[in-house]
Design a protein around this motif. Structure first.
Motif, PDB file in Angstrom:
ATOM      1  N   TYR A 279       0.811  -1.218   0.000  1.00 44.69           N
ATOM      2  CA  TYR A 279       0.000   0.000   0.000  1.00 44.69           C
ATOM      3  C   TYR A 279       0.841   1.265   0.000  1.00 44.69           C
ATOM      4  O   TYR A 279       0.483   2.242   0.620  1.00 44.69           O
ATOM      5  CB  TYR A 279      -0.938  -0.007   1.205  1.00 44.69           C
TER       6      TYR A 279
ATOM      7  N   VAL B 116      -5.140   7.340  -2.895  1.00 41.24           N
ATOM      8  CA  VAL B 116      -5.562   6.848  -1.582  1.00 41.24           C
ATOM      9  C   VAL B 116      -6.819   5.986  -1.725  1.00 41.24           C
ATOM     10  O   VAL B 116      -6.901   4.893  -1.163  1.00 41.24           O
ATOM     11  CB  VAL B 116      -5.807   8.041  -0.641  1.00 41.24           C
ATOM     12  N   ASP B 119      -6.175   2.445  -3.061  1.00 38.37           N
ATOM     13  CA  ASP B 119      -5.666   1.504  -2.072  1.00 38.37           C
ATOM     14  C   ASP B 119      -6.720   1.156  -1.021  1.00 38.37           C
ATOM     15  O   ASP B 119      -6.771   0.027  -0.542  1.00 38.37           O
ATOM     16  CB  ASP B 119      -4.401   2.067  -1.400  1.00 38.37           C
ATOM     17  N   LYS B 122      -8.960  -1.421  -2.393  1.00 43.10           N
ATOM     18  CA  LYS B 122      -8.276  -2.716  -2.379  1.00 43.10           C
ATOM     19  C   LYS B 122      -8.295  -3.315  -0.977  1.00 43.10           C
ATOM     20  O   LYS B 122      -8.492  -4.513  -0.800  1.00 43.10           O
ATOM     21  CB  LYS B 122      -6.847  -2.499  -2.862  1.00 43.10           C
ATOM     22  N   MET B 123      -8.107  -2.462   0.038  1.00 40.99           N
ATOM     23  CA  MET B 123      -8.118  -2.963   1.415  1.00 40.99           C
ATOM     24  C   MET B 123      -9.499  -3.486   1.794  1.00 40.99           C
ATOM     25  O   MET B 123      -9.636  -4.517   2.430  1.00 40.99           O
ATOM     26  CB  MET B 123      -7.769  -1.822   2.380  1.00 40.99           C
ATOM     27  N   GLY B 126     -10.839  -6.097  -1.460  1.00 41.13           N
ATOM     28  CA  GLY B 126      -9.951  -7.137  -1.957  1.00 41.13           C
ATOM     29  C   GLY B 126      -9.850  -7.130  -3.467  1.00 41.13           C
ATOM     30  O   GLY B 126     -10.295  -6.193  -4.122  1.00 41.13           O
ATOM     31  N   SER B 127      -9.281  -8.196  -4.009  1.00 42.19           N
ATOM     32  CA  SER B 127      -8.948  -8.149  -5.423  1.00 42.19           C
ATOM     33  C   SER B 127      -9.876  -8.985  -6.292  1.00 42.19           C
ATOM     34  O   SER B 127      -9.712  -9.018  -7.493  1.00 42.19           O
ATOM     35  CB  SER B 127      -7.518  -8.632  -5.601  1.00 42.19           C
ATOM     36  N   ASP B 128     -10.848  -9.675  -5.684  1.00 40.60           N
ATOM     37  CA  ASP B 128     -11.721 -10.520  -6.513  1.00 40.60           C
ATOM     38  C   ASP B 128     -12.582  -9.672  -7.442  1.00 40.60           C
ATOM     39  O   ASP B 128     -12.950  -8.554  -7.116  1.00 40.60           O
ATOM     40  CB  ASP B 128     -12.647 -11.351  -5.616  1.00 40.60           C
ATOM     41  N   THR B 226     -14.419  -3.867 -10.408  1.00 40.98           N
ATOM     42  CA  THR B 226     -13.056  -4.242 -10.091  1.00 40.98           C
ATOM     43  C   THR B 226     -12.197  -3.007  -9.869  1.00 40.98           C
ATOM     44  O   THR B 226     -12.558  -1.902 -10.290  1.00 40.98           O
ATOM     45  CB  THR B 226     -12.454  -5.106 -11.229  1.00 40.98           C
ATOM     46  N   GLN B 227     -11.069  -3.215  -9.230  1.00 40.39           N
ATOM     47  CA  GLN B 227     -10.104  -2.133  -9.132  1.00 40.39           C
ATOM     48  C   GLN B 227      -9.726  -1.734 -10.552  1.00 40.39           C
ATOM     49  O   GLN B 227      -9.703  -2.562 -11.439  1.00 40.39           O
ATOM     50  CB  GLN B 227      -8.838  -2.614  -8.432  1.00 40.39           C
TER      51      GLN B 227
ATOM     52  N   SER C  43      -4.867  -8.904  -9.932  1.00 38.24           N
ATOM     53  CA  SER C  43      -4.510  -9.573  -8.685  1.00 38.24           C
ATOM     54  C   SER C  43      -5.442 -10.731  -8.349  1.00 38.24           C
ATOM     55  O   SER C  43      -5.107 -11.589  -7.531  1.00 38.24           O
ATOM     56  CB  SER C  43      -4.431  -8.574  -7.540  1.00 38.24           C
ATOM     57  N   THR C  44      -6.617 -10.778  -8.970  1.00 39.12           N
ATOM     58  CA  THR C  44      -7.488 -11.940  -8.804  1.00 39.12           C
ATOM     59  C   THR C  44      -6.732 -13.230  -9.119  1.00 39.12           C
ATOM     60  O   THR C  44      -6.904 -14.247  -8.464  1.00 39.12           O
ATOM     61  CB  THR C  44      -8.677 -11.858  -9.771  1.00 39.12           C
TER      62      THR C  44
END
Lengths: 331, 298, 405
Positions: A279, B116, B119, B122-123, B126-128, B226-227, C43-44
């Motif tokens: 991060y 910011v 991130d 993402k925190m 998550g990344s799914d 998604t991100q 990242s998945t």
């Protein structure tokens, strides 16, 4: 003068600093030499951006285009032709400057945000072309494994080459800023209307400034190829342009060495923080916010002001007016 | 060109409709951006992040109600409000103190926000990949002129004019709209006649963020949540705002329609180079009308 | 579960710094440096590679390590940026002194790291990057590919599609190297296997395209028998979604690599289109062998989710590292490479071999059709046909020709 802080005393300081950089490979491990090379190349790119951004007051939003053009020119000439290597290195800045001329011609008559956004869309178009012209640019895979002559390959040799070229470029840019042309550029930033009234051709001066900045970005691009032996479309993607904008701002965009300092700070941060956390961009974002809030002139600009306020007999430089000037314009 | 042989009238019509429904989302998000640009003069690069947060929040709320088919509609109501709240905090907590700064500073400040937010998303999520089902009444597609046209796209198509009318009413008929238009031209004058300009600014910023949230919520059932959603939309909506004329809501509408149509029709006539068309349209517009098609407030 | 992993990484880091302090006393470890994208949509896939690798490493270490040394690894997030990832790889080699580099889903970065690995004479085990150039045109002694590549996808898909009755095709895909490479691969091989096929046209969209409806209506207007969809990564999900909304899958059959893979199907739940032809290297439910069941159970226990294809790549990479060092009998790079060439390891999909000539792992490909299964919240593949690795690997002649180029 050179540091914008210490006046004439700075010459020995700069010499000492350069000597330190020259001796670095004897004392530091290999990785830090590589890191220093990355910082020098990126710092050169950011300094070239600052020519038009900080000194010219133009919203050069997509400066990375010229960096990418320089890098691709070098890479393509080295891999696709059998021309001698100096041709590849010499053409990179020239081709970049040519692109600067074209983009400058299209954008220069616009002001502020329009200028920046038009540049961004032209740059994005160029990025699309690089990204999908597989036969010529290698598409999104890019070109890898570009070999360099032995004299400048290897971490230490590449470092010396980059150090010498970067120092030379910085010197040239410094002379340029102190030249009559540089003075006109800064006057254009502070008051374009008045400049036009006294007979300065605003548009052509801006185009010339963009071309010069593009030239040095092209040099940085070919240095990147020397260092990494790779080119890829990310070199002219808009996020990279914003990253170098951040470097200028963080280091101090009204100081000559600010962008270099910004490059040093950001690259060190991501190397150190990147080892411990995924991060680190969050940390970077927060750091940026704090800088903008409390140090609007950047770190070096702040140090500059601090030093000046302690010795009021020093003449004020035009740079300190700039933020006030630009900021009052919108109120 | 054999590519043109299959180009019948019905295909062209469907393609235009699809382009327009795509333009709806772009318009809603871009109108928020242009409002903030016009009144507060903030080139908000975090606008795409707010759109992304809107989509993720919609997903979370809708799946929390997964038993009921109303989940999506509840989310459509609540998620943009959550985004608006974030906007309120941003404006009152930080932007308020920065209005005298240079645009470039504001641009980088909002870019820091986007870093910011990326991130934080993402925190939290998550990344799914996340995907939300289209609400039941809009599942499937209608057969228009012999071609399938998704019902949800039709729903979007109908929403577009509704939003345009609402924004027109807001800017032209309400007190807030009138004051904010005046404040866009001369902030100090408006302050001098006794209007609380800070309040107006806060309101406009919150409305802008709300629109980004709505855009995110509406797009959630059609695409991958998604991100990276933030990056893929922000440049597009900036270009839309620029070709329409900075700060002009109708410009945003016009820009979105141009963007959506050149995209959809480009695909039809030259599928291999479809992606280049919107950019070419933008550059053409800017070369002939550098300040955008409609009157820019700047 | 994420927390425990973070803790593990942190512990590894702390352990590492302790080790450097007391290196005179502590035994040396085998260090693996992983550079990959841990931010953004990719990242998945990459998290599964890392997590399965971590799990396998833990097991190897618990059993006494490799030749008495513990296996440790460091991760760096490249954020899908080539410059950043390349710097990170250099940092891992120059500062952490890793023995092996591993990773990256980004083909461009994989090629860049591969070149660096060649200069530094450090083995680079590419996981998930699918460019055929890695072990083809740009292959060399120090690079190994731990997953299928675009050439293999093309051959496998052509093999499967040639058996179906379609003659007129449309090609559509992501407008980047992967999309074009897959499309070209499928098409070239299909033409060879079934000379009568005809291409009606193509459409290409930008990576990250939000809405596929305009493309789908444009394709439907051309009325092809079948469509080859060469889309990868995050675009698979929205494409399937648009296919479901327009009823595309019911009107025209289409093929998509990874369409049957859980990473693609899971986000869609039961709203995924049925009848889509897909290929994948791995399914948690197929082949239904004891090894696979054990692997799935272990992964689920550790991370609380079903392993996707990335987990297979991470797992076999750890196995190859451990077995190659053991076979070499020493911690030595050149011996390690010699041992790795032609090595076979057991995996959830059976025995897999690292081809000695081009350093490309030989993985079987499973072609199936999406379908709803009773009691499952995610679609699965049915009618699975296994295409053995021998049939999908590029021939040695092709490799030789590509490398001469």
């Amino acid at each position: 003068m050179i540091f914008g802080i210490f006046g004439k005393k700075s010459l020995p300081l700069v010499t000492l600093f350069l000597a330190g950089l020259f001796c670095m490979p004897f004392v530091t491990p290999r990785f830090y030499i590589y890191l220093a090379s990355v910082i020098l190349v990126t710092g050169l790119l950011a300094t070239s951006l600052n020519l038009v951004l900080g000194y010219g007051g133009m919203y050069q939003f997509h400066h990375a285009v010229f960096y990418g053009v320089g890098a691709y020119t070098t890479a393509l000439l080295l891999t696709k032709t059998s021309l001698p290597i100096w041709v590849a290195f010499a053409s990179a800045p020239l081709v970049a400057a040519l692109f600067g001329l074209v983009i400058g011609l299209i954008c220069a008559r616009l002001s502020s945000l329009h200028f920046g956004m038009l540049q961004l869309s032209l740059g994005s178009l160029l990025w699309v072309i690089v990204y999908r012209w597989y036969d010529f640019t290698g598409g999104d895979d890019g070109i890898h494994g570009i070999s360099m002559p032995a004299a400048i390959s290897g971490t230490t040799s590449a470092y010396y080459f980059i150090l010498i070229i970067t120092a030379l470029c910085l010197l040239l840019m410094f002379i340029l800023i102190k030249s009559p042309f540089g003075r006109i550029l800064q006057a254009l930033r502070d008051n374009p209307e008045r400049c036009a009234a006294i007979g300065v051709n605003v548009t052509w001066h801006r185009i010339l400034a963009i071309m010069i900045a593009a030239f040095f970005a092209g040099v940085a691009g070919s240095l990147f190829v020397t260092l990494e032996g790779s080119v890829f479309p990310g070199l002219l993607f808009w996020t990279l342009s914003l990253e170098i904008l951040i470097m200028c701002l963080l280091g101090g965009w009204f100081t000559f060495f600010g962008p270099m300092l910004g490059a040093f700070l950001i690259i060190s941060l991501r190397t150190v923080a990147g080892n411990y956390t995924e991060y680190w961009t969050l940390i970077l974002g927060l750091m940026m916010m704090l800088t903008i809030f409390f140090l609007p002139k950047g770190v070096l600009g702040f140090v500059n002001d601090l030093f000046r306020s302690r010795s009021p007999d020093q003449p004020l430089e035009e740079s300190s007016h700039a933020t006030d000037k630009v900021s009052t314009k919108i109120v | 060109m054999e590519l043109f042989t299959g180009l019948s009238f019905s295909v062209l019509c469907i393609q235009i409709l699809v382009g327009l429904s795509k333009a709806t989302i772009l318009f809603i998000v871009a109108s928020g951006l242009t409002l903030i640009l016009g009144v507060l003069r903030i080139p908000n690069l975090a606008h795409g992040s707010l759109y992304m947060i809107g989509a993720f929040t919609t997903y979370s709320i809708a799946t929390a109600f997964s038993q009921s088919s109303l989940g999506f509609w509840v989310a459509l109501l609540l998620a943009p409000l959550a985004v608006a709240l974030i906007g309120l905090i941003m404006e009152q907590g930080l932007f308020r103190f920065l209005y005298k700064r240079d645009h470039l500073m504001m641009l980088l400040f909002t870019f820091s926000f986007s870093l910011v937010f990326a991130d934080l998303v993402k925190m939290i999520w998550g990344s799914d990949y996340r995907s939300l089902a289209v609400p039941e009444i809009f599942q499937g597609s209608y057969l228009l002129l012999g071609m399938p046209f998704p019902r949800y796209n039709l729903f979007l198509l109908l929403l577009g004019p509704l939003f345009a009318a609402g924004l027109w009413y807001l800017t032209n008929r309400t007190l807030l709209g009138k004051i904010s238009r005046a404040a866009a031209v001369d902030r100090e004058m408006v302050g001098a006649v006794g209007v609380n300009v800070n309040l107006v600014y806060a309101a406009v910023f919150v409305i802008g963020c709300y629109l980004a949230g709505i855009g995110g919520a509406l797009v959630a059932p059609t695409q991958n949540i998604t991100q990276g959603m933030d990056h893929s939309i922000i440049i597009e909506i900036f270009l839309i705002v620029i070709i329409g004329g900075l700060g002009n809501v109708w410009g945003a509408l016009l820009g979105a329609v141009i963007f959506g149509l050149t995209d959809a029709i480009g695909i039809l006539v030259a599928p291999q180079f479809g992606i280049v068309f919107p950019y070419l349209a933008v550059i053409t517009v800017l070369i002939f009308r550098p300040k955008g098609l409609l009157k820019s407030i700047w | 579960m994420k927390k425990s992993l973070k803790f593990f990484c942190l512990a590894a880091l702390v352990g590492c710094s302790l080790l450097t302090v007391s290196s005179a006393f502590a035994a040396k470890t085998i260090k693996v440096g992983i550079v990959d994208t841990y931010s953004g949509p990719a990242s998945t896939y990459t998290n599964d590679v890392r997590d399965a690798f971590a799990l396998a490493a833990e097991k190897i270490n618990a059993a006494g390590g490799i030749l008495g040394r513990q296996l440790e690894f460091f991760t760096r997030d490249s954020k899908f940026k080539v410059g950043l990832g390349l710097s990170a790889a250099k940092e891992l080699v120059m500062r952490e002194n890793v023995d092996i580099l591993m990773g990256t889903i980004n083909s461009s970065l994989a090629l860049a790291i591969s070149d660096f690995a060649k200069q530094e004479k450090i083995p680079f085990l590419a996981t998930f990057a699918k460019s055929a150039k890695i072990t083809g045109e740009n292959g060399h002694r120090y690079v190994f590919s731990m997953n299928e590549n675009t050439a293999m996808i093309g051959k496998a898909a052509a093999e499967g599609l040639a058996k179906r009755p379609y003659t007129s095709y449309w090609i559509a895909g992501d407008d980047y190297e992967y999309g074009h490479a897959v499309a070209d691969g499928v098409w070239e091989n299909l033409k060879k296997l079934k000379p009568g096929v005809k291409l009606l046209g193509q459409s290409w969209w930008k990576v990250g395209e939000p809405d596929f409806t305009p493309y789908i209506t444009a394709i439907l207007a051309q009325k092809p028998d079948a469509v080859i969809v060469a889309t990868g990564g995050r675009d698979c999900v929205p494409f399937l979604k648009a296919a479901q909304a327009t009823g595309f899958n019911k009107q025209v059959p289409f093929y998509m690599h990874t369409a049957t893979e859980i990473s693609t199907l899971k986000p869609l739940g039961l709203n995924a289109p049925e009848g889509v032809i897909g290929t994948a290297n791995y399914h948690s439910y197929y082949p239904d062998t004891a090894e696979n069941r054990a692997f799935v159970a272990e992964f689920e226990k550790a991370y609380g989710r079903t392993p996707a294809v990335g987990a297979l790549y991470g797992y076999i990479t750890a196995q190859f590292i451990s077995r190659a060092y053991t076979k070499a009998g020493a911690i030595d790079t050149e011996k390690f490479i010699n041992a790795l060439e032609g090595l076979s390891v057991d995996s959830p999909v059976g025995k897999v071999t690292m081809r000695a000539e081009d350093h490309q792992v030989m993985l079987p490909m499973f072609m199936g059709v999406t379908t709803k299964a009773a009691g499952q919240s995610v679609l699965i593949a049915k009618d699975i046909v296994t295409i053995p690795a021998e049939e999908t690997m590029p021939s040695l002649d092709e490799i030789r020709k590509a490398r001469q180029h």
